[in-house]
Design a protein around this motif. Sequence first.
Motif, PDB file in Angstrom:
ATOM      1  N   TRP A   1       0.685  -1.254  -0.098  1.00 17.57           N
ATOM      2  CA  TRP A   1       0.027  -0.027   0.041  1.00 17.57           C
ATOM      3  C   TRP A   1       0.745   1.348  -0.083  1.00 17.57           C
ATOM      4  O   TRP A   1       0.611   2.208  -0.648  1.00 17.57           O
ATOM      5  CB  TRP A   1      -0.774  -0.120   1.360  1.00 17.57           C
ATOM      6  CG  TRP A   1      -0.166   0.205   2.698  1.00 17.57           C
ATOM      7  CD1 TRP A   1       0.166  -0.898   3.206  1.00 17.57           C
ATOM      8  CD2 TRP A   1       0.172   1.155   3.296  1.00 17.57           C
ATOM      9  NE1 TRP A   1       0.922  -0.454   4.393  1.00 17.57           N
ATOM     10  CE2 TRP A   1       0.963   0.897   4.233  1.00 17.57           C
ATOM     11  CE3 TRP A   1      -0.042   2.493   2.836  1.00 17.57           C
ATOM     12  CZ2 TRP A   1       1.450   1.818   5.240  1.00 17.57           C
ATOM     13  CZ3 TRP A   1       0.706   3.744   3.601  1.00 17.57           C
ATOM     14  CH2 TRP A   1       1.249   3.297   4.768  1.00 17.57           C
ATOM     15  N   TRP A   2       1.997   1.190   0.697  1.00 22.35           N
ATOM     16  CA  TRP A   2       2.748   2.340   0.647  1.00 22.35           C
ATOM     17  C   TRP A   2       3.602   2.705  -0.498  1.00 22.35           C
ATOM     18  O   TRP A   2       3.979   3.883  -0.793  1.00 22.35           O
ATOM     19  CB  TRP A   2       3.829   2.240   1.935  1.00 22.35           C
ATOM     20  CG  TRP A   2       4.565   1.003   1.965  1.00 22.35           C
ATOM     21  CD1 TRP A   2       4.599  -0.067   2.635  1.00 22.35           C
ATOM     22  CD2 TRP A   2       5.909   0.841   1.247  1.00 22.35           C
ATOM     23  NE1 TRP A   2       5.389  -0.882   2.209  1.00 22.35           N
ATOM     24  CE2 TRP A   2       6.400  -0.475   1.405  1.00 22.35           C
ATOM     25  CE3 TRP A   2       6.402   1.609   0.125  1.00 22.35           C
ATOM     26  CZ2 TRP A   2       7.502  -0.996   0.753  1.00 22.35           C
ATOM     27  CZ3 TRP A   2       7.724   1.145  -0.267  1.00 22.35           C
ATOM     28  CH2 TRP A   2       8.136  -0.182   0.153  1.00 22.35           C
ATOM     29  N   ALA A   3       3.632   1.611  -1.466  1.00 19.72           N
ATOM     30  CA  ALA A   3       4.398   2.015  -2.798  1.00 19.72           C
ATOM     31  C   ALA A   3       3.480   2.885  -3.744  1.00 19.72           C
ATOM     32  O   ALA A   3       3.729   3.543  -4.504  1.00 19.72           O
ATOM     33  CB  ALA A   3       4.601   0.760  -3.345  1.00 19.72           C
ATOM     34  N   VAL A   4       2.042   2.845  -3.453  1.00 19.31           N
ATOM     35  CA  VAL A   4       1.361   3.891  -4.168  1.00 19.31           C
ATOM     36  C   VAL A   4       1.097   5.056  -3.282  1.00 19.31           C
ATOM     37  O   VAL A   4       1.251   6.166  -3.822  1.00 19.31           O
ATOM     38  CB  VAL A   4      -0.078   2.974  -4.293  1.00 19.31           C
ATOM     39  CG1 VAL A   4      -1.045   3.834  -5.035  1.00 19.31           C
ATOM     40  CG2 VAL A   4       0.166   1.806  -5.273  1.00 19.31           C
ATOM     41  N   ALA A   5       0.820   4.963  -1.965  1.00 20.95           N
ATOM     42  CA  ALA A   5       0.655   6.071  -1.243  1.00 20.95           C
ATOM     43  C   ALA A   5       1.740   7.341  -1.268  1.00 20.95           C
ATOM     44  O   ALA A   5       1.338   8.038  -1.269  1.00 20.95           O
ATOM     45  CB  ALA A   5      -0.030   5.645   0.042  1.00 20.95           C
ATOM     46  N   LEU A   6       2.806   6.755  -0.871  1.00 22.61           N
ATOM     47  CA  LEU A   6       3.799   7.742  -0.885  1.00 22.61           C
ATOM     48  C   LEU A   6       4.006   8.500  -2.105  1.00 22.61           C
ATOM     49  O   LEU A   6       4.364   9.877  -2.092  1.00 22.61           O
ATOM     50  CB  LEU A   6       5.313   6.967  -0.535  1.00 22.61           C
ATOM     51  CG  LEU A   6       5.479   6.368   0.915  1.00 22.61           C
ATOM     52  CD1 LEU A   6       6.729   5.840   1.123  1.00 22.61           C
ATOM     53  CD2 LEU A   6       5.324   7.632   1.786  1.00 22.61           C
ATOM     54  N   PRO A   7       4.003   8.110  -3.128  1.00 24.32           N
ATOM     55  CA  PRO A   7       4.281   9.031  -4.512  1.00 24.32           C
ATOM     56  C   PRO A   7       2.947   9.984  -4.494  1.00 24.32           C
ATOM     57  O   PRO A   7       3.172  11.063  -4.920  1.00 24.32           O
ATOM     58  CB  PRO A   7       4.075   8.043  -5.744  1.00 24.32           C
ATOM     59  CG  PRO A   7       4.815   6.805  -5.065  1.00 24.32           C
ATOM     60  CD  PRO A   7       4.231   6.773  -3.825  1.00 24.32           C
ATOM     61  N   VAL A   8       1.726   9.422  -4.255  1.00 30.16           N
ATOM     62  CA  VAL A   8       0.523  10.316  -4.297  1.00 30.16           C
ATOM     63  C   VAL A   8       0.549  11.486  -3.260  1.00 30.16           C
ATOM     64  O   VAL A   8       0.328  12.488  -3.593  1.00 30.16           O
ATOM     65  CB  VAL A   8      -0.628   9.338  -3.979  1.00 30.16           C
ATOM     66  CG1 VAL A   8      -1.745  10.320  -3.717  1.00 30.16           C
ATOM     67  CG2 VAL A   8      -1.025   8.396  -4.928  1.00 30.16           C
ATOM     68  N   VAL A   9       1.419  11.136  -1.968  1.00 27.27           N
ATOM     69  CA  VAL A   9       1.412  12.073  -0.932  1.00 27.27           C
ATOM     70  C   VAL A   9       2.459  13.219  -1.572  1.00 27.27           C
ATOM     71  O   VAL A   9       2.282  14.407  -1.411  1.00 27.27           O
ATOM     72  CB  VAL A   9       1.788  11.578   0.352  1.00 27.27           C
ATOM     73  CG1 VAL A   9       2.355  12.563   1.259  1.00 27.27           C
ATOM     74  CG2 VAL A   9       0.522  10.716   0.953  1.00 27.27           C
ATOM     75  N   ALA A  10       3.508  12.703  -1.921  1.00 29.42           N
ATOM     76  CA  ALA A  10       4.434  13.549  -2.562  1.00 29.42           C
ATOM     77  C   ALA A  10       4.128  14.559  -3.488  1.00 29.42           C
ATOM     78  O   ALA A  10       4.488  15.732  -3.575  1.00 29.42           O
ATOM     79  CB  ALA A  10       5.688  12.910  -2.939  1.00 29.42           C
ATOM     80  N   PHE A  11       3.305  13.759  -4.599  1.00 24.63           N
ATOM     81  CA  PHE A  11       2.843  14.567  -5.744  1.00 24.63           C
ATOM     82  C   PHE A  11       1.818  15.832  -5.105  1.00 24.63           C
ATOM     83  O   PHE A  11       1.816  17.028  -5.474  1.00 24.63           O
ATOM     84  CB  PHE A  11       2.131  13.780  -6.753  1.00 24.63           C
ATOM     85  CG  PHE A  11       1.445  14.577  -7.852  1.00 24.63           C
ATOM     86  CD1 PHE A  11       2.334  15.031  -8.831  1.00 24.63           C
ATOM     87  CD2 PHE A  11       0.086  14.851  -7.736  1.00 24.63           C
ATOM     88  CE1 PHE A  11       1.688  15.515 -10.011  1.00 24.63           C
ATOM     89  CE2 PHE A  11      -0.444  15.518  -8.831  1.00 24.63           C
ATOM     90  CZ  PHE A  11       0.360  15.889  -9.932  1.00 24.63           C
ATOM     91  N   GLY A  12       1.163  15.441  -4.240  1.00 27.89           N
ATOM     92  CA  GLY A  12       0.120  16.385  -3.558  1.00 27.89           C
ATOM     93  C   GLY A  12       0.769  17.599  -2.949  1.00 27.89           C
ATOM     94  O   GLY A  12       0.410  18.501  -3.014  1.00 27.89           O
ATOM     95  N   ALA A  13       1.829  17.115  -2.104  1.00 28.28           N
ATOM     96  CA  ALA A  13       2.425  18.041  -1.451  1.00 28.28           C
ATOM     97  C   ALA A  13       3.400  18.883  -2.588  1.00 28.28           C
ATOM     98  O   ALA A  13       3.361  20.462  -2.284  1.00 28.28           O
ATOM     99  CB  ALA A  13       3.585  17.372  -0.645  1.00 28.28           C
ATOM    100  N   LEU A  14       3.919  18.680  -3.495  1.00 33.53           N
ATOM    101  CA  LEU A  14       4.555  19.305  -4.442  1.00 33.53           C
ATOM    102  C   LEU A  14       3.642  20.349  -5.591  1.00 33.53           C
ATOM    103  O   LEU A  14       3.853  21.292  -5.396  1.00 33.53           O
ATOM    104  CB  LEU A  14       5.481  18.487  -5.387  1.00 33.53           C
ATOM    105  CG  LEU A  14       6.802  17.789  -4.851  1.00 33.53           C
ATOM    106  CD1 LEU A  14       7.317  16.777  -5.899  1.00 33.53           C
ATOM    107  CD2 LEU A  14       7.753  18.840  -4.558  1.00 33.53           C
TER     108      LEU A  14
END
Length: 76
Positions: free
Chosen positions: A31-44
């Motif tokens: 689950w974290w392999a999908v969640a981390l890029p989504v969170v990083a993209f949202g923050a950027l």
Amino acid sequence: MVASRRSPAVPRHPAALHRPAADRAEIRLPWWAVALPVVAFGALLIMIMSPGQAQAATADPALGQLIERTLQLLSH
């Protein structure tokens, strides 16, 4: 000579019974392999959408001098 009674075509592990077909690949991600890029993209995305609110960082000049001196000592 004694011949082996075990047949090599019979899978011994239960996971071998559920392998995908050779013509299609099965990809399983945690689950974290999908969640981390989504969170990083949202923050950027949030950071580039509101650049007017950015503040310049004010640091103590002594800290900058200390870092500069440390880099000079390490480079020699």
